[in-house]
Every structure is written in structure tokens, then in C-alpha cells.
Design a protein around this motif. Structure first.
Motif, PDB file in Angstrom:
ATOM      1  N   TYR A  55      22.065 -58.341  30.006  1.00 32.29           N
ATOM      2  CA  TYR A  55      21.895 -57.327  28.961  1.00 32.29           C
ATOM      3  C   TYR A  55      22.949 -56.238  29.098  1.00 32.29           C
ATOM      4  CZ  TYR A  55      19.711 -53.785  26.015  1.00 32.29           C
ATOM      5  OH  TYR A  55      19.469 -52.850  25.046  1.00 32.29           O
ATOM      6  N   ALA A  59      25.397 -55.332  26.198  1.00 32.06           N
ATOM      7  CA  ALA A  59      25.191 -54.007  25.599  1.00 32.06           C
ATOM      8  C   ALA A  59      26.432 -53.134  25.783  1.00 32.06           C
ATOM      9  CB  ALA A  59      23.969 -53.333  26.218  1.00 32.06           C
ATOM     10  N   THR A 121      20.784 -54.932  14.409  1.00 33.65           N
ATOM     11  CA  THR A 121      20.904 -55.361  15.801  1.00 33.65           C
ATOM     12  C   THR A 121      22.170 -54.830  16.453  1.00 33.65           C
ATOM     13  OG1 THR A 121      19.734 -57.389  15.208  1.00 33.65           O
ATOM     14  CG2 THR A 121      20.892 -57.380  17.311  1.00 33.65           C
ATOM     15  N   PHE A 125      23.907 -49.970  19.251  1.00 31.19           N
ATOM     16  CA  PHE A 125      24.301 -49.942  20.661  1.00 31.19           C
ATOM     17  C   PHE A 125      25.259 -48.795  20.962  1.00 31.19           C
ATOM     18  CE2 PHE A 125      22.740 -54.292  20.732  1.00 31.19           C
ATOM     19  CZ  PHE A 125      22.106 -54.302  21.967  1.00 31.19           C
TER      20      PHE A 125
ATOM     21  N   SER B  41      18.425 -60.982  17.958  1.00 34.58           N
ATOM     22  CA  SER B  41      17.945 -59.721  17.394  1.00 34.58           C
ATOM     23  C   SER B  41      16.551 -59.375  17.907  1.00 34.58           C
ATOM     24  CB  SER B  41      17.930 -59.805  15.861  1.00 34.58           C
ATOM     25  OG  SER B  41      16.985 -60.765  15.460  1.00 34.58           O
ATOM     26  N   SER B  42      15.815 -60.387  18.392  1.00 38.16           N
ATOM     27  CA  SER B  42      14.467 -60.111  18.890  1.00 38.16           C
ATOM     28  C   SER B  42      14.474 -59.639  20.346  1.00 38.16           C
ATOM     29  CB  SER B  42      13.589 -61.349  18.751  1.00 38.16           C
ATOM     30  OG  SER B  42      14.000 -62.335  19.676  1.00 38.16           O
ATOM     31  N   GLN B  44      15.536 -56.948  22.201  1.00 38.49           N
ATOM     32  CA  GLN B  44      16.067 -55.580  22.187  1.00 38.49           C
ATOM     33  C   GLN B  44      15.957 -54.880  23.535  1.00 38.49           C
ATOM     34  OE1 GLN B  44      17.766 -53.942  19.862  1.00 38.49           O
ATOM     35  NE2 GLN B  44      17.788 -55.748  18.557  1.00 38.49           N
ATOM     36  N   SER B  45      15.096 -55.374  24.430  1.00 38.16           N
ATOM     37  CA  SER B  45      14.972 -54.695  25.726  1.00 38.16           C
ATOM     38  C   SER B  45      15.692 -55.499  26.802  1.00 38.16           C
ATOM     39  CB  SER B  45      13.500 -54.534  26.103  1.00 38.16           C
ATOM     40  OG  SER B  45      12.970 -55.776  26.514  1.00 38.16           O
ATOM     41  N   PHE B  49      15.761 -59.615  27.238  1.00 40.67           N
ATOM     42  CA  PHE B  49      17.061 -60.272  27.100  1.00 40.67           C
ATOM     43  C   PHE B  49      17.394 -61.078  28.347  1.00 40.67           C
ATOM     44  CE2 PHE B  49      21.641 -60.657  27.257  1.00 40.67           C
ATOM     45  CZ  PHE B  49      21.987 -60.909  25.938  1.00 40.67           C
TER      46      PHE B  49
END
Lengths: 134, 124
Positions: A55, A59, A121, A125, B41-42, B44-45, B49
């Protein structure tokens, strides 16, 4: 004669009903997508083989304007190209006017839904606390 | 509803197979895009992820990823052939079938070049 020509022009000139623009832009978007998919596959699949994209890495990348623009460009062209491809399927294989209207409307809706989903989406960020490797 | 029905049977020459595969891979790619964007897109955390990425990093999904690469590279290379057919006389009677084979070989080479690092990822 003149009215016949006039009618022909009215029917096909600038009406968007010939499909000529869609046909042509399917080629243009395809060539653009070729460039974008090379970048996408390189960064997501080949750049660090064997490592799991975390992530924080994703991100951090999406916090930059450049990658936001890259991903949005990619998803917009991919959605247009893919859904226009579905329209080609509908033109070729669906012969009832009702079903054609229904399926075209459905994939217009799906396309707009996915475009909004992509914006929601990708755009929020920013650099997370603790930096991109935190 | 009246519509054109081709009178002739389909012939399984190279160009027809290339066109058929282009349709099938195109359909697979747009379905994959819908699935891919929905999943991403689902997530988000950070925890959702990273746990999803752990699942898709299993050997089964790595194999599917190589399959995705095959589908992508076929559609991309054959799409370039379509552009050559439309704009650069790649569909003359004298060169059509050989052109199909040339682009299939290019696709195969690019597939192998990309599949090698992906296959190495299977054994990390």
C-alpha cells in the motif's frame, strides 16, 4: 436531386451516426494504449519481480501528480477503447433494436460509473504521514 | 429484423483466426479492466490492500498474471497489425497471410521476453 444530396449530407455529415469517428479513434486510442500499457506493465509487473506491491509504495506513487495523470489517462483511454469494443460486438451480434438500445445505454452507464470510480480512487492520494516508505 | 447474413462459410485461414483471437482477447481485457478497477478501488485502507496483495501474489495468481500478459501482448501486437492493414497496405493478396504470421512471431517473442521475469517471480 439537390434535396436528395442535402438529405444524404444531413443524415451522415456530423451526425455521429456513421461510426467513422469511433472506428478511427479505436485505432488512435489503441496505439496510445500500447505506449501506456508498456509503462503500466513495467512499473507494476517487471520493475521489482518477486516483491509484493505494498500500500505504501502504491500510495506514495499515486501521491505525485505525474502518476495521477498517467493512471487517469490510462484508465480513460482503456475504458473508451474497451467499451467502444463492446459497442462493436453489439453492432455485429445484437440485431434487435430494443436490445441494442438497452445494451448501449447499459455500457454508457457502466463507463461513466467506472470513470467516476477511477477519479474517486486516484485523485484523493497525498503523501501519507511517515513518508512513502513508512 | 432484417440484417446481412454472410452467404459463405467461415474459412480458417490465418487472418480469420487472428481476427477471432482479437475479439476474444478484447472481451477478456475489458472484463478484466472492470474487475481490476473494482477491486483496486475497494481497497482504500492499508490493511485491506496489503492482505489482498498477499492473496494475488500466490503462485496461482502469478500464473494467471502470465496469462494476462499473453492476452495483453496478443491484443497489442495484433492491434498494430490491424493499423498496418488499415493504413499501410498490409492486407494485399500477396502479403496478407505472411503478415499475420510475422506479427504472431513478434507477439510470441515479446511474450517470452516478458514471461521470463514473471516466471522467475514464481520462485521467490
Amino acid at each position: 436531386m439537390a434535396t436528395a444530396i442535402r438529405g444524404f449530407i444531413d443524415r451522415y455529415n456530423g451526425s455521429g451516426k456513421t461510426g467513422a469517428f469511433n472506428w478511427f479513434f479505436q485505432r488512435i486510442s489503441g496505439v496510445i494504449l500500447l505506449v501506456l500499457i508498456v509503462g503500466h506493465f513495467y512499473i507494476e509487473h517487471f520493475y521489482a519481480p518477486g516483491t509484493i506491491p505494498t500500500y505504501n509504495v502504491v500510495a506514495g506513487r499515486l501521491a505525485s501528480l505525474g502518476w495521477k495523470l498517467f493512471d487517469l489517462t490510462f484508465v480513460i483511454f482503456a475504458l473508451w477503447h474497451g467499451i467502444n469494443g463492446i459497442f462493436e460486438f453489439i453492432d455485429d451480434y445484437v440485431h434487435s433494436n430494443g436490445w441494442r438500445l438497452f445494451l448501449r445505454a447499459l455500457f454508457w452507464f457502466v463507463g461513466i460509473l467506472y470513470l467516476v470510480l477511477a477519479l474517486l480512487t486516484i485523485l484523493p492520494f497525498s503523501v501519507p504521514q511517515g513518508g512513502i516508505n513508512g | 429484423m432484417a440484417y446481412y447474413r454472410p452467404p459463405a462459410k467461415y474459412r480458417w485461414h490465418a487472418g480469420f483466426v487472428a481476427w477471432l483471437l482479437h475479439r476474444i482477447t478484447g472481451l477478456l481485457l475489458i472484463l478484466y479492466l472492470f474487475l481490476h478497477e473494482w477491486l483496486i478501488s475497494s481497497l482504500q485502507s492499508k490493511s485491506s490492500f496489503d492482505s489482498a496483495m498477499a492473496v494475488v501474489s500466490s503462485p496461482l495468481f502469478k500464473l494467471l498474471e502470465i496469462g494476462l500478459w499473453a492476452v495483453v501482448i496478443y491484443h497489442a501486437v495484433n492491434g498494430i497489425r490491424v493499423v498496418f492493414v488499415n493504413f499501410f497496405h498490409a492486407a494485399e493478396r500477396s502479403n496478407y497471410n505472411i503478415n499475420v504470421w510475422v506479427f504472431w512471431i513478434i507477439a510470441a517473442i515479446l511474450f517470452v521476453i516478458g514471461a521470463i521475469p514473471m516466471a522467475k517471480g514464481l520462485f521467490y
